[in-house]
Design an enzyme around this catalytic site. Structure first.
Site, PDB file in Angstrom:
ATOM      1  N   ASP A 183       0.754  -0.846  -0.051  1.00  0.00           N
ATOM      2  CA  ASP A 183       0.227   0.171  -0.306  1.00  0.00           C
ATOM      3  C   ASP A 183       1.231   1.072   0.358  1.00  0.00           C
ATOM      4  O   ASP A 183       1.634   0.858   1.280  1.00  0.00           O
ATOM      5  CB  ASP A 183      -0.400  -0.164   1.394  1.00  0.00           C
ATOM      6  CG  ASP A 183      -1.879   0.911   1.366  1.00  0.00           C
ATOM      7  OD1 ASP A 183      -1.839   2.246   0.870  1.00  0.00           O
ATOM      8  OD2 ASP A 183      -3.617   1.034   1.898  1.00  0.00           O
ATOM      9  N   HIS A 184       0.422   2.067  -1.514  1.00  0.00           N
ATOM     10  CA  HIS A 184       1.741   3.412  -1.225  1.00  0.00           C
ATOM     11  C   HIS A 184       1.403   4.445  -0.542  1.00  0.00           C
ATOM     12  O   HIS A 184       1.703   5.387  -0.433  1.00  0.00           O
ATOM     13  CB  HIS A 184       1.868   3.535  -2.495  1.00  0.00           C
ATOM     14  CG  HIS A 184       3.216   3.936  -3.678  1.00  0.00           C
ATOM     15  ND1 HIS A 184       4.580   5.303  -2.405  1.00  0.00           N
ATOM     16  CD2 HIS A 184       3.649   4.104  -4.271  1.00  0.00           C
ATOM     17  CE1 HIS A 184       4.772   5.721  -2.895  1.00  0.00           C
ATOM     18  NE2 HIS A 184       4.653   5.158  -4.230  1.00  0.00           N
ATOM     19  N   ARG A 185       0.928   4.006   0.369  1.00  0.00           N
ATOM     20  CA  ARG A 185      -0.259   5.569   1.610  1.00  0.00           C
ATOM     21  C   ARG A 185       0.898   4.682   2.719  1.00  0.00           C
ATOM     22  O   ARG A 185       0.647   6.166   3.484  1.00  0.00           O
ATOM     23  CB  ARG A 185      -1.819   4.707   1.575  1.00  0.00           C
ATOM     24  CG  ARG A 185      -2.229   5.039   0.236  1.00  0.00           C
ATOM     25  CD  ARG A 185      -4.536   5.100   0.667  1.00  0.00           C
ATOM     26  NE  ARG A 185      -4.345   3.920   0.901  1.00  0.00           N
ATOM     27  CZ  ARG A 185      -5.361   3.371   1.877  1.00  0.00           C
ATOM     28  NH1 ARG A 185      -6.330   4.459   2.259  1.00  0.00           N
ATOM     29  NH2 ARG A 185      -5.132   2.401   2.741  1.00  0.00           N
TER      30      ARG A 185
END
Length: 537
Positions: free
Chosen positions: A508-510
């Site tokens: 998850d790039h968040r």
């Protein structure tokens, strides 16, 4: 005295179960240990055995009914009690409510022909749904399915009564609890807006069903302030068993409707506030109408003679759960996949030595087990991947609870290997195999299907060279294990071949950037290439 048999609760998160099959019929002799009925949650199936000898007096639910946990399912008694039941025609006593107009010979307007009532919910629903009276106060009510306007009307009445407590007769309340609907959605036909039993029957026939926990949430003001903006499609679609709305659906519904109301209000501020208010209250009707018109147009455009060119197959409950989880994961996270590979020579050599071992635990260790072991140790140095992303915060876990994707006849399941970082390789191997078998046989406890902090899925056995695993939200990472391919590289004596195993990491790039995710893969491949050293530490 008759003994009640209740629906067991299989896990703290389970609200209700589907009664899939009866193994005994009323009147049949029951011995201790005999199978009474089979039931299933959204991901597992179970059998209920008799705890005493006797005769099955009555079954209170039909096959495929959604039964609340701890609800009475059937009763076992003596031969004398069965004789008494037989003489009475098999009917179960029911307490009437004087405040409700009930079907009777003196009131044929509310009594369908040759109607008989028992505690069987389907029989009661069918009969009561067809018994809507034609008196003045209910002349506008029909037995057709609920529309969006019905829903808004019912919720408006629900809100007017205050505190989430619609005026409802005792019989209606009892039927609502039995069939799993919320009286808040019913259009009342009784005096002064009172919900009667026939209203609950009609509501159930139309598909508005909720789990007991979700119904309790409604009763505590779970939809306060948004009743007028809910559409038919909002409330009629649930992810629970049999399409029931769960507590998660209730929370999602409230959030979605609030967003729609905010959007309508913003449009009103820029234009006509009155029109925006009208659009908000009619949003459900428009949505349902558009869906109906779209379905009709699709049907009318079908060429003649092609009706047998396809077939519609109802989705099983587990497929619905998987579909919702996958859609939610893709639509609410920012997923990116990194692909790499490593030299699997050391891993294959160790696997060959394990197969020669005398101890069965060692002989059964597979490549997947070794990867599980390596991942559980490597994650300890990369806490951002052993975590849950919770919008405004990250929950970092001190230990690794590995989710293991398991392919079953019913669909994908992801059981959790709790405390994987504290297990030995042999213990991890035995636990993984036992857990996977529970999934494949449908005996897995729902409590073992949650709580994971990182997931591993292996498609290498199918020859897949690389793929894009989908995150098991709110987890921040999932590792895909790919097949072994023969590759060529520069060696001391020129070109040499070696076995290369691929890995695909979705994160998850968040929650983290590409560099930390790449460092995890680099450390993991190094550990796998020197597995014996890592095992010794």
């Amino acid at each position: 005295m008759a003994t009640s048999v209740i629906m067991p609760r299989q896990g703290q998160s389970v609200e209700s179960c589907i009664l899939s099959r009866w193994h005994k019929k009323p009147g049949e002799t029951v011995k201790t240990g005999d199978l009474l009925f089979s039931y299933e949650t959204d991901k597992a199936s179970f059998d209920e055995e008799a705890k005493m000898d006797g005769v099955l007096l009555v079954s209170l639910f039909n096959e495929n009914d959604d039964v609340p946990c701890l609800a009475e399912v059937c009763r076992i008694g003596t031969d004398a009690e069965w004789s008494a039941v037989s003489i009475s025609g098999g009917a179960v006593a029911d307490t009437t409510a004087p405040s409700e107009v009930l079907p009777s010979a003196s009131n044929p307007a509310v009594m369908p022909a040759e109607a008989t009532f028992t505690d069987a919910p389907e029989a009661r629903m069918s009969a009561m749904a067809s018994s809507v009276p034609t008196t003045a106060h209910s002349s506008s009510v029909s037995t057709a399915a609920y529309s969006s306007s019905d829903l808004v009307s019912g919720l408006a009445t629900f809100a007017a009564n205050g505190n989430g407590r619609p005026a409802i007769s005792p019989r209606a309340r009892k039927l609502a609890e039995k069939v799993g609907v919320n009286p808040a959605f019913a259009v009342p036909t009784g005096p002064e807006g009172r919900v009667l039993e026939r209203d609950i029957a009609r509501l159930s026939e139309s598909g508005f069903r909720m789990t007991p926990a979700a119904a309790a949430g409604m009763g505590q003001g779970g939809l306060s302030g948004i009743e007028g903006a809910i559409s038919f499609s909002d409330a009629a679609q649930g992810s629970g068993l049999g399409g029931r709305m769960t507590t998660a659906d209730l929370a999602s519904l409230k959030e979605n409707v609030k967003l729609r109301m905010t959007d309508m209000q913003e449009k009103g501020a820029n234009g006509n506030p009155d029109a925006a208010s009208a659009n908000m209250s009619a949003a459900g009707a428009s949505t349902a109408s558009a869906q109906a018109n779209g379905s009709a147009a699709a049907s009318s455009s079908t060429p003649a003679g092609t009706s047998d060119s396809f077939r519609d197959v109802p989705l099983p409950n587990i497929r619905k759960v998987i579909a919702k989880a996958m859609f939610q994961s893709i639509s609410t996270t920012c997923q990116l996949t990194l692909n790499t590979s490593f030299d699997a020579s050391s891993l294959l050599a160790m696997r060959a030595s394990f197969k020669q071992a005398v101890q069965p635990e060692a002989a059964g260790i597979t490549l997947t087990d070794m990867i599980l072991f390596a991942v559980s140790r490597t994650l300890l140095s990369h806490p951002e991947l052993n975590a849950h992303f919770l919008d405004d915060k990250m929950r970092l876990f001190d230990h690794v609870n590995l989710g293991l994707a398991v392919d079953t006849d019913r669909g994908l399941m992801v059981p959790t290997l709790f405390g994987a970082d504290r297990m030995t390789l042999a213990s991890l191997s035995v636990t993984a195999k036992a857990t996977a078998k529970e999934c494949q046989t449908g005996k897995i406890s729902p409590d073992k299907l949650k709580g994971g902090t990182f997931t591993i899925t292996n498609l290498g056995t199918f020859g897949i060279e690389s793929f894009t695993p989908v995150l098991n939200a709110p987890q921040t990472g999932i590792l895909g294990v790919c097949s072994i391919q023969t590759k060529v590289r520069d060696g001391k004596n020129g070109l040499e071949s070696y076995p290369s195993m691929g890995l695909s990491l979705t994160f998850d790039h968040r929650a983290l950037d590409g560099a930390p995710a790449a460092r995890f893969l680099k450390n993991l491949t190094a550990n796998l290439e020197q597995f014996a050293v890592m095992l010794a530490l």
